[in-house]
Scaffold this motif. Structure first.
Motif, mmCIF file in Angstrom:
data_model
loop_
_atom_site.group_PDB
_atom_site.id
_atom_site.type_symbol
_atom_site.label_atom_id
_atom_site.label_comp_id
_atom_site.label_asym_id
_atom_site.label_seq_id
_atom_site.Cartn_x
_atom_site.Cartn_y
_atom_site.Cartn_z
ATOM 1 N N GLY A 1 6.271 6.754 -1.037
ATOM 2 C CA GLY A 1 6.294 5.426 -1.633
ATOM 3 C C GLY A 1 5.467 4.432 -0.829
ATOM 4 O O GLY A 1 4.502 4.791 -0.149
ATOM 5 N N PHE A 2 5.871 3.165 -0.894
ATOM 6 C CA PHE A 2 5.141 2.121 -0.186
ATOM 7 C C PHE A 2 5.462 2.174 1.312
ATOM 8 O O PHE A 2 6.588 2.434 1.711
ATOM 9 C CB PHE A 2 5.495 0.736 -0.735
ATOM 10 C CG PHE A 2 4.958 0.482 -2.117
ATOM 11 C CD1 PHE A 2 3.627 0.149 -2.301
ATOM 12 C CD2 PHE A 2 5.783 0.574 -3.226
ATOM 13 C CE1 PHE A 2 3.122 -0.102 -3.561
ATOM 14 C CE2 PHE A 2 5.287 0.329 -4.495
ATOM 15 C CZ PHE A 2 3.948 0.001 -4.666
ATOM 16 N N ILE A 3 4.441 1.907 2.122
ATOM 17 C CA ILE A 3 4.630 1.852 3.568
ATOM 18 C C ILE A 3 5.360 0.567 3.923
ATOM 19 O O ILE A 3 5.008 -0.515 3.452
ATOM 20 C CB ILE A 3 3.276 1.924 4.301
ATOM 21 C CG1 ILE A 3 2.623 3.281 4.048
ATOM 22 C CG2 ILE A 3 3.453 1.694 5.793
ATOM 23 C CD1 ILE A 3 1.284 3.444 4.726
ATOM 24 N N LYS A 4 6.378 0.684 4.766
ATOM 25 C CA LYS A 4 7.153 -0.471 5.186
ATOM 26 C C LYS A 4 6.841 -0.819 6.633
ATOM 27 O O LYS A 4 6.473 0.043 7.426
ATOM 28 C CB LYS A 4 8.656 -0.194 5.018
ATOM 29 C CG LYS A 4 9.079 -0.015 3.572
ATOM 30 C CD LYS A 4 10.582 0.117 3.461
ATOM 31 C CE LYS A 4 11.011 0.231 1.993
ATOM 32 N NZ LYS A 4 12.490 0.315 1.854
ATOM 33 N N ASP A 5 6.994 -2.093 6.935
ATOM 34 C CA ASP A 5 6.761 -2.549 8.295
ATOM 35 C C ASP A 5 7.776 -1.899 9.230
ATOM 36 O O ASP A 5 8.984 -1.913 8.954
ATOM 37 C CB ASP A 5 6.881 -4.073 8.365
ATOM 38 C CG ASP A 5 6.447 -4.625 9.700
ATOM 39 O OD1 ASP A 5 7.264 -4.587 10.643
ATOM 40 O OD2 ASP A 5 5.311 -5.105 9.795
ATOM 41 N N PRO A 6 7.323 -1.306 10.340
ATOM 42 C CA PRO A 6 8.257 -0.610 11.227
ATOM 43 C C PRO A 6 9.281 -1.515 11.893
ATOM 44 O O PRO A 6 10.325 -1.037 12.334
ATOM 45 C CB PRO A 6 7.334 0.044 12.270
ATOM 46 C CG PRO A 6 6.054 -0.716 12.198
ATOM 47 C CD PRO A 6 5.933 -1.196 10.807
ATOM 48 N N VAL B 1 0.842 -1.183 0.000
ATOM 49 C CA VAL B 1 0.000 0.000 0.000
ATOM 50 C C VAL B 1 0.883 1.240 0.000
ATOM 51 O O VAL B 1 1.861 1.327 0.738
ATOM 52 C CB VAL B 1 -0.961 -0.006 1.218
ATOM 53 C CG1 VAL B 1 -0.199 -0.053 2.530
ATOM 54 C CG2 VAL B 1 -1.902 1.177 1.178
ATOM 55 N N LYS B 2 0.533 2.173 -0.888
ATOM 56 C CA LYS B 2 1.295 3.408 -0.998
ATOM 57 C C LYS B 2 0.810 4.437 0.011
ATOM 58 O O LYS B 2 -0.375 4.540 0.288
ATOM 59 C CB LYS B 2 1.185 3.985 -2.416
ATOM 60 C CG LYS B 2 2.009 3.252 -3.457
ATOM 61 C CD LYS B 2 2.002 3.986 -4.783
ATOM 62 C CE LYS B 2 2.903 3.294 -5.803
ATOM 63 N NZ LYS B 2 2.915 4.022 -7.105
ATOM 64 N N THR C 1 10.278 -4.950 10.551
ATOM 65 C CA THR C 1 11.064 -5.732 9.596
ATOM 66 C C THR C 1 11.557 -4.922 8.419
ATOM 67 O O THR C 1 12.502 -5.332 7.745
ATOM 68 C CB THR C 1 10.230 -6.925 9.074
ATOM 69 O OG1 THR C 1 9.089 -6.417 8.359
ATOM 70 C CG2 THR C 1 9.755 -7.781 10.233
ATOM 71 N N GLY C 2 10.918 -3.802 8.124
ATOM 72 C CA GLY C 2 11.297 -3.002 6.970
ATOM 73 C C GLY C 2 10.775 -3.543 5.657
ATOM 74 O O GLY C 2 11.102 -3.011 4.589
ATOM 75 N N ASN C 3 9.950 -4.588 5.707
ATOM 76 C CA ASN C 3 9.387 -5.181 4.497
ATOM 77 C C ASN C 3 8.166 -4.374 4.054
ATOM 78 O O ASN C 3 7.402 -3.870 4.877
ATOM 79 C CB ASN C 3 8.984 -6.631 4.779
ATOM 80 C CG ASN C 3 8.720 -7.406 3.510
ATOM 81 O OD1 ASN C 3 8.755 -6.858 2.412
ATOM 82 N ND2 ASN C 3 8.448 -8.697 3.658
ATOM 83 N N ASP C 4 7.979 -4.257 2.743
ATOM 84 C CA ASP C 4 6.834 -3.499 2.240
ATOM 85 C C ASP C 4 5.645 -4.390 1.891
ATOM 86 O O ASP C 4 4.651 -3.904 1.356
ATOM 87 C CB ASP C 4 7.232 -2.660 1.022
ATOM 88 C CG ASP C 4 7.784 -3.500 -0.125
ATOM 89 O OD1 ASP C 4 7.912 -4.728 0.051
ATOM 90 O OD2 ASP C 4 8.111 -2.924 -1.186
ATOM 91 N N VAL C 5 5.743 -5.695 2.157
ATOM 92 C CA VAL C 5 4.627 -6.616 1.983
ATOM 93 C C VAL C 5 4.048 -6.918 3.372
ATOM 94 O O VAL C 5 4.768 -7.342 4.276
ATOM 95 C CB VAL C 5 5.059 -7.921 1.295
ATOM 96 C CG1 VAL C 5 3.884 -8.883 1.184
ATOM 97 C CG2 VAL C 5 5.627 -7.630 -0.091
ATOM 98 N N HIS C 6 2.745 -6.692 3.517
ATOM 99 C CA HIS C 6 2.113 -6.796 4.826
ATOM 100 C C HIS C 6 1.074 -7.912 4.822
ATOM 101 O O HIS C 6 0.337 -8.087 3.846
ATOM 102 C CB HIS C 6 1.441 -5.469 5.196
ATOM 103 C CG HIS C 6 2.338 -4.281 5.067
ATOM 104 N ND1 HIS C 6 3.216 -3.898 6.057
ATOM 105 C CD2 HIS C 6 2.508 -3.398 4.046
ATOM 106 C CE1 HIS C 6 3.876 -2.832 5.669
ATOM 107 N NE2 HIS C 6 3.474 -2.498 4.462
#
Length: 319
Positions: free
Chosen positions: A193-198, A185-186, A200-205
């Motif tokens: 840009g895409f929101i990253k997990d606070p 999700v942007k 893990t830093g991954n942008d897939v949630h």
């Protein structure tokens, strides 16, 4: 000749983990399920079964009108706030009253009320909150009130009811598939840009990696012309039935014969049943008292004689 025991199973496990490139773990190493406990031990132990509202899971609450779905959901949000959590309410019906919410235990100064237009806009902002991991509990009140964008553009009344069901089911199917399978999700802020997990830093949630409990309030509607089998259904398609870890069905049982100064019943008795529960044995039920002032209590806290209760003779909608 007896063969000596070998470490072949252990070697196979190690080889399997090596093939995954370090992206897999053993089931014994999974994180412990975290919950938001409520003040009613019977509800935590019998119905929810895991000690409270599970984090990272989807909970569906459904019932017929005027049973107490919103009241119980408000009380859940108040319980999360008492534990130091943050609550958000997607008030699609526009029925939230801050005074009644406060009576149910909600701190309105710490309650987030997102503003949205059509259903797709609401689900997009819901994904923003889930991805940011900023909320501990999110309530959507209710699913049928989220209008798909395609329906607002229709002008012909031919097969309108069937199109409404199909469009709404399609919208929720895509949404729940994203929550379970993963989504990006942007951010609405330009240049983010895409929101990253606070953490893990991954942008897939994925919902099960988050700390929030997601509650959807749904309606139980009667099927017309059905004489046998299940005579009620919940709008929004079948996606929520599969995506939810716990489904809570509520039934209006009785009301108090005692009246207040205005001649109104003091409380009503509501039965909560879990026809689906992936975290504990299903089909458990528990009775609650919903007071007119928003307070929720266990029926076992104070026993009432049959003379003090009057049966409403309403049909149960337990699944």
């Amino acid at each position: 000749m007896v063969k000596k025991a070998t470490s072949k199973p252990v070697d196979n496990i190690t080889a399997a983990l090596d093939v995954l490139g370090g992206s897999g773990i053993l089931a014994s190493e999974t994180r412990k399920l975290d919950v938001i406990p409520t003040e009613i031990e019977g509800l935590n132990k019998h119905v929810l079964g895991c000690g409270g509202l599970p984090r990272g899971r989807i909970v569906e609450m459904y019932a017929k009108p005027s049973v107490g779905k919103s009241t119980l959901a408000y009380w859940f949000m108040g319980q999360a706030q008492k534990s130091g959590g943050t609550a958000a309410l997607f008030d699609a019906e526009g029925a939230y009253l801050p005074t009644y919410g406060a009576a149910c235990g909600i701190d309105n100064d710490k309650l987030i009320l997102p503003e949205f237009n059509l259903g797709e806009d609401a689900l997009y902002k819901l994904k923003l909150l889930i991805a940011s991991d900023a909320c501990d509990i999110i309530v959507v009140d209710s699913m049928p009130a989220l209008q798909p964008g395609g329906m607002s553009e229709q002008t012909e009344a031919v097969s309108l009811k069937m199109n409404q069901r199909l469009e709404r089911a399609k919208m929720f199917t895509i949404f729940f598939n994203d929550l379970m399978g993963g989504f990006k999700v942007k951010s609405p802020i330009k240049g983010k840009g895409f929101i990253k997990d606070p953490t893990t830093g991954n942008d897939v949630h994925k919902i099960y990696n988050k700390k929030c409990t997601l509650i959807f309030i749904n309606h139980a509607k009667d099927k017309i012309g059905v004489m046998f089998g299940e005579r009620t259904y919940t709008p929004g398609g079948d996606a929520i039935n599969f995506a939810s870890s716990i489904r809570l069905g509520m039934s209006y049982m009785k009301k108090s014969k005692k009246k207040d100064e205005n001649g109104q019943p003091l409380f009503k008795q509501v039965r909560v049943k879990a026809p689906k529960n992936k975290l504990a044995p299903p089909l458990c039920e528990y009775d609650l008292k919903l007071w007119r002032d928003g307070k929720v209590e266990s029926l076992e806290e104070e026993k009432f004689d049959d003379e003090e209760m009057v049966d409403m003779n309403l049909e149960s909608n337990d699944e």
